[in-house]
Design a protein around this motif. Structure first.
Motif, PDB file in Angstrom:
ATOM      1  N   GLN A  87     -52.306 -25.781  -7.615  1.00 26.41           N
ATOM      2  CA  GLN A  87     -52.476 -26.315  -8.967  1.00 26.41           C
ATOM      3  C   GLN A  87     -51.159 -26.376  -9.731  1.00 26.41           C
ATOM      4  N   SER A  88     -50.047 -26.276  -9.015  1.00 27.68           N
ATOM      5  CA  SER A  88     -48.749 -26.246  -9.687  1.00 27.68           C
ATOM      6  C   SER A  88     -47.943 -27.505  -9.426  1.00 27.68           C
ATOM      7  N   ILE A  89     -46.794 -27.582 -10.095  1.00 25.18           N
ATOM      8  CA  ILE A  89     -45.777 -28.588  -9.779  1.00 25.18           C
ATOM      9  C   ILE A  89     -44.641 -27.827  -9.117  1.00 25.18           C
ATOM     10  N   ARG A  90     -44.301 -28.228  -7.906  1.00 20.77           N
ATOM     11  CA  ARG A  90     -43.249 -27.553  -7.141  1.00 20.77           C
ATOM     12  C   ARG A  90     -41.955 -28.349  -7.247  1.00 20.77           C
ATOM     13  N   ILE A  91     -40.921 -27.693  -7.732  1.00 23.73           N
ATOM     14  CA  ILE A  91     -39.646 -28.372  -7.967  1.00 23.73           C
ATOM     15  C   ILE A  91     -38.536 -27.700  -7.168  1.00 23.73           C
ATOM     16  N   GLY A  92     -37.889 -28.468  -6.313  1.00 28.17           N
ATOM     17  CA  GLY A  92     -36.764 -27.958  -5.546  1.00 28.17           C
ATOM     18  C   GLY A  92     -35.478 -28.255  -6.300  1.00 28.17           C
ATOM     19  N   ILE A  93     -34.596 -27.268  -6.381  1.00 28.72           N
ATOM     20  CA  ILE A  93     -33.322 -27.449  -7.094  1.00 28.72           C
ATOM     21  C   ILE A  93     -32.182 -27.050  -6.164  1.00 28.72           C
ATOM     22  N   THR A  94     -31.258 -27.971  -5.955  1.00 23.57           N
ATOM     23  CA  THR A  94     -30.158 -27.686  -5.054  1.00 23.57           C
ATOM     24  C   THR A  94     -28.841 -28.165  -5.636  1.00 23.57           C
ATOM     25  N   GLY A  95     -27.767 -27.742  -5.021  1.00 25.07           N
ATOM     26  CA  GLY A  95     -26.421 -28.094  -5.466  1.00 25.07           C
ATOM     27  C   GLY A  95     -25.442 -27.133  -4.835  1.00 25.07           C
ATOM     28  N   VAL A  96     -24.214 -27.554  -4.704  1.00 24.08           N
ATOM     29  CA  VAL A  96     -23.215 -26.711  -4.054  1.00 24.08           C
ATOM     30  C   VAL A  96     -22.954 -25.465  -4.887  1.00 24.08           C
ATOM     31  N   PRO A  97     -22.467 -24.374  -4.264  1.00 22.04           N
ATOM     32  CA  PRO A  97     -22.110 -23.179  -5.034  1.00 22.04           C
ATOM     33  C   PRO A  97     -21.120 -23.526  -6.146  1.00 22.04           C
ATOM     34  N   GLY A  98     -21.364 -22.986  -7.336  1.00 21.28           N
ATOM     35  CA  GLY A  98     -20.483 -23.246  -8.460  1.00 21.28           C
ATOM     36  C   GLY A  98     -20.956 -24.349  -9.373  1.00 21.28           C
ATOM     37  N   VAL A  99     -22.046 -25.034  -8.988  1.00 15.79           N
ATOM     38  CA  VAL A  99     -22.549 -26.138  -9.808  1.00 15.79           C
ATOM     39  C   VAL A  99     -23.340 -25.629 -11.010  1.00 15.79           C
ATOM     40  N   GLY A 100     -23.681 -24.341 -10.984  1.00 10.95           N
ATOM     41  CA  GLY A 100     -24.401 -23.747 -12.112  1.00 10.95           C
ATOM     42  C   GLY A 100     -25.903 -23.734 -11.961  1.00 10.95           C
ATOM     43  N   LYS A 209     -25.213 -31.741  -9.851  1.00 11.98           N
ATOM     44  CA  LYS A 209     -23.828 -32.071  -9.533  1.00 11.98           C
ATOM     45  C   LYS A 209     -22.949 -31.701 -10.718  1.00 11.98           C
ATOM     46  N   ILE A 210     -21.644 -31.646 -10.482  1.00 14.35           N
ATOM     47  CA  ILE A 210     -20.694 -31.466 -11.573  1.00 14.35           C
ATOM     48  C   ILE A 210     -19.637 -32.555 -11.469  1.00 14.35           C
ATOM     49  N   ALA A 211     -19.130 -32.972 -12.592  1.00 14.73           N
ATOM     50  CA  ALA A 211     -18.110 -34.015 -12.619  1.00 14.73           C
ATOM     51  C   ALA A 211     -16.721 -33.393 -12.514  1.00 14.73           C
ATOM     52  N   GLY A 212     -15.782 -34.181 -12.007  1.00  9.88           N
ATOM     53  CA  GLY A 212     -14.402 -33.724 -11.953  1.00  9.88           C
ATOM     54  C   GLY A 212     -14.080 -32.806 -10.802  1.00  9.88           C
ATOM     55  N   ALA A 213     -15.038 -32.656  -9.863  1.00  9.37           N
ATOM     56  CA  ALA A 213     -14.789 -31.783  -8.708  1.00  9.37           C
ATOM     57  C   ALA A 213     -14.209 -32.557  -7.536  1.00  9.37           C
ATOM     58  N   GLY A 214     -14.076 -33.874  -7.713  1.00  9.20           N
ATOM     59  CA  GLY A 214     -13.471 -34.697  -6.677  1.00  9.20           C
ATOM     60  C   GLY A 214     -14.399 -35.050  -5.537  1.00  9.20           C
ATOM     61  N   ASP A 215     -15.708 -34.822  -5.707  1.00 10.12           N
ATOM     62  CA  ASP A 215     -16.631 -35.082  -4.592  1.00 10.12           C
ATOM     63  C   ASP A 215     -17.690 -36.114  -4.946  1.00 10.12           C
ATOM     64  N   GLU A 216     -17.483 -36.869  -6.039  1.00 14.24           N
ATOM     65  CA  GLU A 216     -18.512 -37.828  -6.446  1.00 14.24           C
ATOM     66  C   GLU A 216     -18.809 -38.847  -5.350  1.00 14.24           C
ATOM     67  N   ILE A 233     -26.080 -34.188 -13.755  1.00 12.15           N
ATOM     68  CA  ILE A 233     -24.697 -33.721 -13.807  1.00 12.15           C
ATOM     69  C   ILE A 233     -24.638 -32.597 -14.824  1.00 12.15           C
ATOM     70  N   ASN A 234     -24.434 -31.389 -14.326  1.00  8.64           N
ATOM     71  CA  ASN A 234     -24.426 -30.196 -15.164  1.00  8.64           C
ATOM     72  C   ASN A 234     -23.032 -29.986 -15.782  1.00  8.64           C
ATOM     73  N   LYS A 235     -22.962 -29.055 -16.710  1.00  8.53           N
ATOM     74  CA  LYS A 235     -21.705 -28.679 -17.378  1.00  8.53           C
ATOM     75  C   LYS A 235     -21.108 -29.852 -18.165  1.00  8.53           C
ATOM     76  N   ALA A 236     -22.000 -30.660 -18.742  1.00  9.34           N
ATOM     77  CA  ALA A 236     -21.544 -31.772 -19.589  1.00  9.34           C
ATOM     78  C   ALA A 236     -21.288 -31.241 -20.988  1.00  9.34           C
ATOM     79  N   ASP A 237     -20.229 -30.473 -21.145  1.00 11.40           N
ATOM     80  CA  ASP A 237     -19.881 -29.882 -22.431  1.00 11.40           C
ATOM     81  C   ASP A 237     -18.365 -29.786 -22.566  1.00 11.40           C
ATOM     82  N   GLY A 238     -17.904 -29.584 -23.782  1.00 13.04           N
ATOM     83  CA  GLY A 238     -16.474 -29.446 -24.029  1.00 13.04           C
ATOM     84  C   GLY A 238     -15.682 -30.671 -23.600  1.00 13.04           C
TER      85      GLY A 238
END
Length: 364
Positions: A87-100, A209-216, A233-238
């Motif tokens: 009865q749930s919604i199952r959500i998978g979350i992935t990303g390279v180490p350091g993506v937050g 994902k994160i921007a500016g890591a050179g892997d887009e 795209i996480n860490k969209a701040d500053g």
């Protein structure tokens, strides 16, 4: 006073026994009896169905155990909980180490609980291939969420299983659903094949994902993009906001190049700041839109059925492999065969045939 009497006195005191003449062994036996016995399968099932997270934790520990007796009891618990699951919604979350991932999951989880949702986080920690140890630090990284009464966080060591996903994650999902959690978040180690395994047990697959890591551009080429239902795209701040928006445009273009999904869903790209809690509500809206679509076209149920069959076959493969390598004859023959293969005295394929023939011959 002798050492024996001192030990006896201490044990007697712990056991609540006043007779000074009691022996050490008697005192130890009394202590064992005074300890609370392990709950039965029925008690665990009743506890889980009543939303008791202590019973849930104990049951998960049980299904992760390799002890044969524990496995039988675990199967009884799973079967008892199964009619109350799904009865749930199952959500998978992935990303390279350091993506937050942990920061995102905490912000996302807190947003969901603020909406009245009950959230279970199954965080798979990578195990060392050398020491086989695991840090299991997700509870320390999600300080706010772990204190939320509507959240449950269960870190598990990935071990050496398919793609780094904990061996019993699929069964754990069932228990969490029976316990009343309507959102299940499954975090992968983000190191390769784990994404494939998680994709086969969730309804929605989110790639961080994160921007500016050179892997887009590299990320666009990878097969994982075809599995993603959304890219965030996480860490969209500053100072990173501009880079994040550029990355979003790049991923948007790339997502439209992939073949149309069976679900009829068109994957999207968006930005968020887990640190500032910005864009988190948009991620949930995207998932809600997806769920509404796949329920309306019946893809949701179709995918769940396919996943059930997949995990049945995976379990058969796992059990056959385990049974094969635990046969005394195979253990003995394997060592000598390994040496012959390493010395090029026999081909790996011929060696495998010898081992398999021996295994099936003993099964006749």
């Amino acid at each position: 006073m002798s050492i024996q009497k001192t030990v006896s006195s201490s044990l007697n005191e712990k056991a609540g026994i006043s007779q000074p003449e009691i022996t050490n062994l008697d005192a130890i036996e009394q202590i064992k009896k005074s300890r609370k016995k392990q709950p039965s399968a029925k008690e665990l099932i009743d506890g889980i169905l009543n939303g008791n997270t202590i019973a849930l934790s104990r049951a998960i520990t049980l299904i992760e155990s390799t002890n044969t007796d524990h496995q039988e009891k675990a199967n009884e618990v799973i079967n008892g909980c199964l009619p109350h699951a799904n009865q749930s919604i199952r959500i998978g979350i992935t990303g390279v180490p350091g993506v937050g991932k942990s920061t995102f999951i905490e912000a996302f989880g807190k947003h969901l609980t603020s909406l009245g949702k009950k959230v279970a986080v199954l965080a798979v920690d990578p195990s060392s291939t050398i020491s086989h140890g695991s840090i299991l630090g997700d509870k320390t990284r999600m300080e706010e969420l772990v204190k939320d009464s509507n959240a449950f966080i269960r870190p598990s060591a990935s071990g050496e299983t398919l793609g780094g996903v904990a061996r019993k994650t699929r069964e754990t999902i069932t228990l969490c659903e029976a316990c009343g959690f309507d959102i299940i978040l499954i975090e992968t180690v983000g190191v390769g094949q784990s994404e494939t395994a998680v994709h086969s047990m969730v309804d929605f697959f989110l790639l961080l994902k994160i921007a500016g890591a050179g892997d887009e551009l590299q990320g666009i080429k990878r097969g994982i993009m075809e599995m993603a239902d959304a890219v965030v795209i996480n860490k969209a701040d500053g100072d990173n906001i501009k880079k994040a928006n550029l990355a979003k445009m790049e991923f948007d273009r790339a997502l439209h190049l992939f073949p149309k999904k069976k679900s009829g869903w068109i994957p999207t790209a968006s930005t968020c700041s887990s640190l500032n809690k910005e864009g988190i509500d948009s991620v949930w809206q995207t998932i809600s839109d997806y769920v509404e679509l796949v329920h309306s076209n019946h893809y949701f149920e179709e995918k769940r059925k396919e996943q059930n069959l997949f995990w049945m076959m995976e379990t058969i493969d796992e059990q056959l492999k385990k049974h094969f390598y635990n046969q005394p004859k195979i253990i003995e023959l394997l060592e000598s065969t390994k040496n012959e293969v390493q010395d090029n005295a026999i081909s790996p394929f011929a060696a495998a045939k010898i081992l398999l023939d021996n295994y099936f011959k003993n099964k006749e």
